[in-house]
Design an enzyme around this catalytic site. Sequence first.
Site, PDB file in Angstrom:
ATOM      1  N   ASP A 149       5.004   4.868  -8.806  1.00 37.18           N
ATOM      2  CA  ASP A 149       4.876   4.312  -8.811  1.00 37.18           C
ATOM      3  C   ASP A 149       4.439   4.665  -6.939  1.00 37.18           C
ATOM      4  O   ASP A 149       5.682   4.477  -6.170  1.00 37.18           O
ATOM      5  CB  ASP A 149       5.594   3.180  -8.476  1.00 37.18           C
ATOM      6  CG  ASP A 149       4.960   1.888  -8.042  1.00 37.18           C
ATOM      7  OD1 ASP A 149       3.469   2.279  -7.608  1.00 37.18           O
ATOM      8  OD2 ASP A 149       6.298   0.972  -7.554  1.00 37.18           O
TER       9      ASP A 149
ATOM     10  N   LYS B  48      -2.850   3.535   1.069  1.00 38.10           N
ATOM     11  CA  LYS B  48      -3.519   3.365   0.156  1.00 38.10           C
ATOM     12  C   LYS B  48      -4.851   2.762   0.305  1.00 38.10           C
ATOM     13  O   LYS B  48      -5.019   2.521  -0.498  1.00 38.10           O
ATOM     14  CB  LYS B  48      -2.505   3.074  -1.094  1.00 38.10           C
ATOM     15  CG  LYS B  48      -2.471   2.475  -2.757  1.00 38.10           C
ATOM     16  CD  LYS B  48      -1.428   2.407  -3.499  1.00 38.10           C
ATOM     17  CE  LYS B  48      -1.634   2.045  -4.481  1.00 38.10           C
ATOM     18  NZ  LYS B  48      -0.223   1.385  -5.511  1.00 38.10           N
TER      19      LYS B  48
ATOM     20  N   GLU C  43      -0.960   0.528 -12.312  1.00 37.82           N
ATOM     21  CA  GLU C  43      -0.298  -0.431 -12.871  1.00 37.82           C
ATOM     22  C   GLU C  43       0.394  -1.253 -13.584  1.00 37.82           C
ATOM     23  O   GLU C  43       1.572  -1.408 -14.100  1.00 37.82           O
ATOM     24  CB  GLU C  43       0.325  -0.692 -11.369  1.00 37.82           C
ATOM     25  CG  GLU C  43       0.101   0.029 -10.276  1.00 37.82           C
ATOM     26  CD  GLU C  43      -0.021   0.206  -8.241  1.00 37.82           C
ATOM     27  OE1 GLU C  43      -0.128  -0.843  -8.631  1.00 37.82           O
ATOM     28  OE2 GLU C  43       0.015   1.050  -7.879  1.00 37.82           O
TER      29      GLU C  43
HETATM   30  P1  ADP Z   1       3.482  -2.188  -2.745  1.00 33.65           P
HETATM   31  O1  ADP Z   1       3.700  -1.580  -4.398  1.00 33.65           O
HETATM   32  O2  ADP Z   1       2.255  -2.614  -2.924  1.00 33.65           O
HETATM   33  O3  ADP Z   1       4.172  -1.204  -1.915  1.00 33.65           O
HETATM   34  P2  ADP Z   1       6.258  -3.381  -3.795  1.00 33.65           P
HETATM   35  O4  ADP Z   1       5.954  -4.288  -4.431  1.00 33.65           O
HETATM   36  O5  ADP Z   1       6.897  -2.027  -3.463  1.00 33.65           O
HETATM   37  O6  ADP Z   1       4.448  -3.293  -2.861  1.00 33.65           O
HETATM   38  O7  ADP Z   1       6.427  -4.912  -2.908  1.00 33.65           O
HETATM   39  C1  ADP Z   1       6.479  -4.714  -1.487  1.00 33.65           C
HETATM   40  C2  ADP Z   1       5.964  -6.329  -0.671  1.00 33.65           C
HETATM   41  O8  ADP Z   1       7.327  -6.582  -1.113  1.00 33.65           O
HETATM   42  C3  ADP Z   1       6.282  -5.411   0.630  1.00 33.65           C
HETATM   43  O9  ADP Z   1       5.633  -6.747   1.698  1.00 33.65           O
HETATM   44  C4  ADP Z   1       7.569  -6.653   0.673  1.00 33.65           C
HETATM   45  O10 ADP Z   1       8.441  -7.302   2.300  1.00 33.65           O
HETATM   46  C5  ADP Z   1       7.912  -7.235  -0.032  1.00 33.65           C
HETATM   47  N1  ADP Z   1       9.186  -7.607  -0.392  1.00 33.65           N
HETATM   48  C6  ADP Z   1      10.013  -6.983  -0.757  1.00 33.65           C
HETATM   49  N2  ADP Z   1      11.028  -8.225  -0.939  1.00 33.65           N
HETATM   50  C7  ADP Z   1      10.326  -9.387  -0.496  1.00 33.65           C
HETATM   51  C8  ADP Z   1      11.167 -10.236  -0.409  1.00 33.65           C
HETATM   52  N3  ADP Z   1      13.286 -10.776  -0.938  1.00 33.65           N
HETATM   53  N4  ADP Z   1      11.074 -11.178  -0.081  1.00 33.65           N
HETATM   54  C9  ADP Z   1       9.748 -11.205   0.437  1.00 33.65           C
HETATM   55  N5  ADP Z   1       8.858 -10.517   0.058  1.00 33.65           N
HETATM   56  C10 ADP Z   1      10.002  -9.374   0.011  1.00 33.65           C
HETATM   57 MG    MG Z   2       3.616  -2.225  -6.003  1.00 30.22          MG
END
Ligand code: ADP
Ligand code: MG
Length: 695
Positions: free
Chosen positions: A191, A253, A330
């Site tokens: 991912d 990305k 995804e």
């Molecule tokens: P991506 O796949 O787009 O990289 P993710 O699904 O890994 O993203 O999510 C990352 C986002 O989730 C980040 O913006 C992070 O700040 C947010 N995030 C992670 N944990 C929390 C939380 N406990 N509360 C709010 N936002 C969160």
């Molecule tokens: Mg993601």
Amino acid sequence: MAQQSLHDIYRQYCLKFVLAGLHSVVGKPKNLVTDLAQYQNHVIYPTWNMLPLPIRLMGRPRLRWDEFFTHLRPEVFLAPEGKVALRADASQRLMQLVNRMFGGAGAAAAPAAAGPLPAAFPVAAPGAVPMAMPVQTAPLVAQPIMPTAPPAAAPARRTPAPAPSPPAAQRARTPAPPVESPDSDIALGIDLGTTYSVVAYLDAHGRPVSIPNATGEIVTPSVVLFDEAGPVVGKEAVQASAMEPEKVAECVKRDMGSKYYRKKVGGGYMPPEVISSIILKSLKDDAERKLGPIRKAVITVPAYFDESRRRSTIDAGRLAGLDVLDIINEPTSAAIAYGYQLGFLDPTGKSTVSKPLRVLVYDLGGGTFDVTIVEIQGTSFKAVATDGDVALGGKDWDDKLIEIAAEQFVTQHREDPRQNPVSLQEMWLAAETCKKTLTERPKAAMFVNHLGTRMKIDITREQFEDATAALLGRTRTTTEIVVRQASLNWSLIDRVLLVGGSTRMPQVARMLQELTGKPPERSVAVDEAVAHGAALYASLIVSKQKPTAASPKFSVTNINSHSLGIVGTDPTTGRKKNQILIPKNTPLPTAVTKVFKTQKPGQQTVVIRVVEGESERPEACIQVGTCTIGGLPPQLPAGSPVTVSYAYHADGRLEVTGQVKGLMQPVTTTFQRENTMDDTEMQMWSQYVSVAGAM
Ligand code: ADP
Ligand code: MG
């Protein structure tokens, strides 16, 4: 791609470019002063700047350019009467010098094995760039990144030098896999997120398992620090971002597939594919540390990624040395992980749910938002409608917190901390922490540090939710549109699945509950679901060649997220028009054939312009590429029929074929992607990524 030594790379590329550079600078005798400073300014720097960026980045720090050029001077130049000229046998001398100075595989057998440079190597005109030089969308900056120590003071290097091996400290960062065995049948699910990435595989029991990174975490920030010693991925890069934001690449990305985006690194510009590939390489290294050498992988992409973004993702995988079995959307991937959890994929058929499920996957990540409806019927996963926003995610929520904090700071201190890149970068980190605290608690503090002034700003969850209500509203609207596009209503949706880190924010589930009337599902781990689904899918592909008892069995049907059309001329208005051949949300694979007509008599070529988008106006769409049918017979009358076929594969990749009807020979066509790197560039960058990773 076999890993090459720096010496091999040097032989293959650098010499060509160095020679071309030298030719263009001193090809003919010129009135150049030959003192050292002039030599640096007129010969070394211009030549250095002509070297493609990947080579320049690879050249540091073990290839001592200054030393090399100092040795080069008496070797390859004639300096009659204050003028400088290349010797006739410059290429051979250059090669021998490289073998002497840098050693490597060819050194032992040198000079015979070194061989001359290709005789017909093109010599660039003064000021021009060598032919195979990657296209730069912005000029390379004049400032070179070579070591600046005066050559005379540079320590002499033993010759021949041993083949480069990673220094011990860096080896510890990416240790070699325990056993050198042939590539295994294990395939990774990756991912590759905008802000965080996860890599997973299936264990011996066929269960998806996330693989921790070198610091023991399952999620790795998709952030790259371009350190002097080479790129560093993850937490270390995030920490460095506050100190040296200019050395850090993040959220790349969002720029994948963009022809115009280049990250400025080390005096040159790096394409987003390369930055992504460095992240992928780091994830691959993490997996290999645990499992031994692996090449096969499935990489996930947002469902609404267009053709060029998909191709860029595959390119990034290839650059990282991965054999990309496929890319998967995804949300579909998350649905597969969900289906696995519900027992749909159990080979014995022991599912906890017996009826088909229509699942709405709401994925709000760090930089992207994706909403897709997937139908799960036993072992069949079928996407039915999808939409999303490439530029909406947790980062935008962080941005609102920065806005709140900055405004308060300005009110109190009359200065905007956002104007300073270091203060701003620190605010990004503080905002994300504050946001995560607000997920847990009704109140949080955010600290702002700006040029020695520190301020604590209290923010309540209510304040945060108010400030970000419009962002959440955008996801709500997109979700409603998707349901409408699928000709469904909420009573026909069985489950709402939350995916992505940002769905942890309580307002997300609240909004969805209110909108759908159903409690959103949190049963799959929001961070890992996508990687797990990809691992299941990767294993499915591998098992088609080599089935095992543990391998999963299911089928996936995707849809296209954007309409694909062709640009033609409207006969009534004479205007260019996008004619859609494959409408949005068509199940894949699909193939469409349509007949068009040539415009002019005696036309030599037909150009098929492929566009992606919903608008009739081609300029409002994204140009995917062109397919040119050449070599048409002479005297072909106007209005001759041209058959155009679009074959859209299950993984979202497109193949375009054109044929002029009635010709005896089928006309060959080439599909050209607008944003692709050429092969030379691809090869150079892939070597940079493999060498940089090992440095
Ligand atoms: P991506 O796949 O787009 O990289 P993710 O699904 O890994 O993203 O999510 C990352 C986002 O989730 C980040 O913006 C992070 O700040 C947010 N995030 C992670 N944990 C929390 C939380 N406990 N509360 C709010 N936002 C969160
Ligand atoms: Mg993601």
